[in-house]
Design a protein around this motif. Structure first.
Motif, PDB file in Angstrom:
ATOM      1  N   ILE A 256      15.976  54.604  30.119  1.00 12.74           N
ATOM      2  CA  ILE A 256      17.404  54.546  30.552  1.00 12.74           C
ATOM      3  C   ILE A 256      17.579  54.303  31.866  1.00 12.74           C
ATOM      4  N   ASP A 257      16.754  54.957  32.872  1.00 14.27           N
ATOM      5  CA  ASP A 257      17.022  54.847  34.506  1.00 14.27           C
ATOM      6  C   ASP A 257      16.601  53.239  34.454  1.00 14.27           C
ATOM      7  N   TYR A 258      15.890  52.541  33.866  1.00 10.29           N
ATOM      8  CA  TYR A 258      15.535  51.141  34.306  1.00 10.29           C
ATOM      9  C   TYR A 258      16.720  50.324  33.769  1.00 10.29           C
ATOM     10  N   LEU A 259      17.269  50.720  32.777  1.00  9.49           N
ATOM     11  CA  LEU A 259      18.328  49.861  32.216  1.00  9.49           C
ATOM     12  C   LEU A 259      19.608  49.859  33.373  1.00  9.49           C
ATOM     13  N   GLU A 260      19.815  51.313  33.815  1.00  8.17           N
ATOM     14  CA  GLU A 260      20.766  51.433  34.814  1.00  8.17           C
ATOM     15  C   GLU A 260      20.576  50.643  35.923  1.00  8.17           C
ATOM     16  N   LEU A 261      19.335  50.642  36.367  1.00  5.08           N
ATOM     17  CA  LEU A 261      19.092  50.049  37.697  1.00  5.08           C
ATOM     18  C   LEU A 261      19.210  48.268  37.442  1.00  5.08           C
ATOM     19  N   VAL A 262      18.768  47.831  36.349  1.00  5.11           N
ATOM     20  CA  VAL A 262      18.753  46.426  35.954  1.00  5.11           C
ATOM     21  C   VAL A 262      20.431  45.968  36.010  1.00  5.11           C
ATOM     22  N   ASP A 263      21.140  46.886  35.424  1.00  9.60           N
ATOM     23  CA  ASP A 263      22.585  46.723  35.532  1.00  9.60           C
ATOM     24  C   ASP A 263      23.168  46.760  36.961  1.00  9.60           C
ATOM     25  N   PHE A 264      22.983  47.707  37.565  1.00 11.31           N
ATOM     26  CA  PHE A 264      23.415  47.730  39.078  1.00 11.31           C
ATOM     27  C   PHE A 264      22.738  46.689  39.863  1.00 11.31           C
ATOM     28  N   THR A 265      21.712  46.359  39.661  1.00 11.81           N
ATOM     29  CA  THR A 265      21.129  45.285  40.512  1.00 11.81           C
ATOM     30  C   THR A 265      21.827  43.966  40.291  1.00 11.81           C
ATOM     31  N   GLY A 266      22.242  43.658  38.820  1.00 10.02           N
ATOM     32  CA  GLY A 266      22.748  42.445  38.120  1.00 10.02           C
ATOM     33  C   GLY A 266      24.149  42.140  38.699  1.00 10.02           C
ATOM     34  N   ARG A 267      24.644  43.379  39.211  1.00 10.52           N
ATOM     35  CA  ARG A 267      25.983  43.006  39.688  1.00 10.52           C
ATOM     36  C   ARG A 267      26.387  42.733  41.115  1.00 10.52           C
ATOM     37  N   ALA A 268      25.180  42.596  41.884  1.00 13.12           N
ATOM     38  CA  ALA A 268      25.236  42.045  43.222  1.00 13.12           C
ATOM     39  C   ALA A 268      25.328  40.753  43.150  1.00 13.12           C
ATOM     40  N   VAL A 269      26.350  40.158  43.971  1.00 16.44           N
ATOM     41  CA  VAL A 269      26.624  38.708  43.834  1.00 16.44           C
ATOM     42  C   VAL A 269      25.795  38.187  45.106  1.00 16.44           C
ATOM     43  N   LEU A 270      24.745  37.060  45.022  1.00 15.46           N
ATOM     44  CA  LEU A 270      23.840  36.729  45.829  1.00 15.46           C
ATOM     45  C   LEU A 270      24.190  35.206  46.277  1.00 15.46           C
ATOM     46  N   ALA A 271      24.364  35.027  47.571  1.00 16.54           N
ATOM     47  CA  ALA A 271      24.752  33.513  47.902  1.00 16.54           C
ATOM     48  C   ALA A 271      24.027  32.444  47.250  1.00 16.54           C
ATOM     49  N   ASP A 272      22.801  32.657  47.154  1.00 12.37           N
ATOM     50  CA  ASP A 272      21.963  31.717  46.744  1.00 12.37           C
ATOM     51  C   ASP A 272      21.543  31.748  45.233  1.00 12.37           C
ATOM     52  N   LYS A 273      22.349  32.536  44.706  1.00 12.60           N
ATOM     53  CA  LYS A 273      22.436  32.317  42.886  1.00 12.60           C
ATOM     54  C   LYS A 273      23.490  32.163  42.385  1.00 12.60           C
ATOM     55  N   ARG A 274      23.321  31.646  41.239  1.00 21.97           N
ATOM     56  CA  ARG A 274      24.625  31.233  40.578  1.00 21.97           C
ATOM     57  C   ARG A 274      25.414  32.215  39.830  1.00 21.97           C
ATOM     58  N   GLY A 275      24.650  33.243  39.237  1.00 22.75           N
ATOM     59  CA  GLY A 275      25.094  34.017  38.379  1.00 22.75           C
ATOM     60  C   GLY A 275      24.997  35.458  38.703  1.00 22.75           C
ATOM     61  N   ALA A 276      25.938  36.705  38.363  1.00 25.31           N
ATOM     62  CA  ALA A 276      25.782  38.214  38.389  1.00 25.31           C
ATOM     63  C   ALA A 276      26.406  38.471  37.167  1.00 25.31           C
ATOM     64  N   ILE A 277      26.288  40.034  36.956  1.00 21.81           N
ATOM     65  CA  ILE A 277      27.062  40.614  35.950  1.00 21.81           C
ATOM     66  C   ILE A 277      28.392  40.979  36.575  1.00 21.81           C
ATOM     67  N   GLU A 278      29.471  40.662  35.615  1.00 22.28           N
ATOM     68  CA  GLU A 278      31.112  40.680  36.045  1.00 22.28           C
ATOM     69  C   GLU A 278      31.330  41.915  36.456  1.00 22.28           C
ATOM     70  N   SER A 279      31.811  42.049  37.482  1.00 22.88           N
ATOM     71  CA  SER A 279      32.159  43.363  37.850  1.00 22.88           C
ATOM     72  C   SER A 279      33.233  44.331  36.846  1.00 22.88           C
ATOM     73  N   HIS A 280      34.029  43.406  36.174  1.00 16.54           N
ATOM     74  CA  HIS A 280      35.069  44.372  35.092  1.00 16.54           C
ATOM     75  C   HIS A 280      34.159  44.782  34.044  1.00 16.54           C
ATOM     76  N   LEU A 281      32.792  44.443  33.664  1.00 12.72           N
ATOM     77  CA  LEU A 281      32.243  44.882  32.512  1.00 12.72           C
ATOM     78  C   LEU A 281      31.839  46.121  32.540  1.00 12.72           C
ATOM     79  N   PRO A 282      32.039  47.110  31.539  1.00 16.90           N
ATOM     80  CA  PRO A 282      31.257  48.655  31.699  1.00 16.90           C
ATOM     81  C   PRO A 282      29.922  48.758  31.889  1.00 16.90           C
ATOM     82  N   PRO A 283      29.578  49.937  32.336  1.00 15.80           N
ATOM     83  CA  PRO A 283      28.087  50.038  32.564  1.00 15.80           C
ATOM     84  C   PRO A 283      27.357  49.626  31.289  1.00 15.80           C
TER      85      PRO A 283
END
Length: 321
Positions: A256-283
């Motif tokens: 459960i901690d890992y899922l939350e960490l992946v979700d948190f990390t995936g929301r970060a927008v990186l300049a050199d990457k095309r994708g990220a988890i959309e900020s409007h999506l729920p946790p």
């Protein structure tokens, strides 16, 4: 550096492994010049990884199969192989290779002379070491996929750019970072909007197991990638239920901690990457409709409820499963 000089179980049992298709072309995805799809090859790799981990004393912590490369995070467990009987070692090895005639006679319970039994014992020692070795694991993975792809394309030559690249994960932070990086690869590449929607990844498999072991075994047998298979299917390396300071065989953090960490990390927008988890999506826990009162039961009974294929195996294998 040779992979053999980079792998030392005494320093760390965890490694991040990467293998890339030759010329970085989309040999596992869609060829944009012709429109031809090779997506089914990603399933080849996923199936092969899962079956090999059941044969080798190697745990799969995370994986992601992309269009032109794949990532695996593995844990080497040589101590598991030391507990295998001679018969079990030979059964595992002959799941992949036909094996010497003496070994086949031994497994058929034929009478062997003392000298022949000594030769079989020498084979057991060699095979036991190979079944703990990352290099042999990768050889059995990459060679099989390359042969299948070349046969399908009716061609010869290299399928993989190089042997493989490995990275030692020397701390829990490094392990956690590598696993998050691997599970978020499809999101970062713009191939999926969320981790749970990322096909051919360990995080999707952990959330909603889809691996069909019976189908994978049948296809590998048909392709000649395995000679026989009567072993229990090994699940992905489990997460710890309780974190403590003792040495743990499970991953040293809760799912459960890992899922939350992946979700948190995936929301970060990186300049050199095309994708990220959309900020409007729920946790992620809300997206998965995970309720706290049922989570513990789900997490602790994951292996029991895992849809896997178990075939009849010798008592020694059943005891070690």
């Amino acid at each position: 550096m040779s992979p053999n000089t980079q792998v030392c179980v005494q320093e760390t049992p965890y490694y991040h492994v990467v293998s890339r298709c030759v010329r970085r072309t989309y040999l596992c995805g869609v060829d944009h010049s012709t429109g031809r799809s090779f997506e089914h090859r990603r399933a080849w790799i996923e199936d092969r990884v899962r079956l090999l981990s059941s044969i080798f004393s190697i745990e799969v912590s995370a994986y992601a199969v992309m269009s032109n490369h794949y990532h695996i995070v593995v844990k080497l467990c040589p101590e598991d192989a030391q507990a295998w009987s001679s018969e079990e070692v030979l059964i595992r090895w002959t799941s992949l290779f036909k094996g010497p005639t003496l070994v086949q006679r031994f497994l058929d319970d034929q009478n062997l002379s003392p000298a022949e039994l000594k030769a079989v014992s020498d084979c057991v020692d060699i095979f036991r070491k190979r079944l703990t070795n990352l290099g042999w694991f990768m050889k059995c993975l990459n060679e099989s996929v390359a042969r299948q792809a070349n046969k399908e394309d009716n061609c010869t030559g290299h399928f993989w750019e190089s042997r493989y690249k490995s990275q030692a994960l020397l701390s829990e932070e490094a392990l956690l970072s590598a696993m998050c990086y691997v599970d978020l690869n499809p999101v970062r590449a713009g191939m999926a909007s969320t981790p749970e929607a990322s096909d051919y990844t360990s995080i999707q498999e952990r959330i909603e197991p889809k691996f069909d072991a019976e189908k994978a075994v049948a296809e590998q047998m048909e392709q000649g990638a395995i000679t026989k298979f009567n072993l229990p299917i090994k699940p992905l390396q489990p997460f710890a239920e309780v974190i403590n300071n003792d040495t743990q065989n499970d991953l040293p953090f809760t799912f459960i901690d890992y899922l939350e960490l992946v979700d948190f990390t995936g929301r970060a927008v990186l300049a050199d990457k095309r994708g990220a988890i959309e900020s409007h999506l729920p946790p992620i826990l809300k997206r998965l409709n995970v309720k706290s009162d049922s989570w513990l039961k789900t997490a602790t009974q994951f292996e029991a409820s895992y849809r896997s294929h178990f075939t009849k195996s010798p008592p020694s294998l059943q005891r070690s499963a």
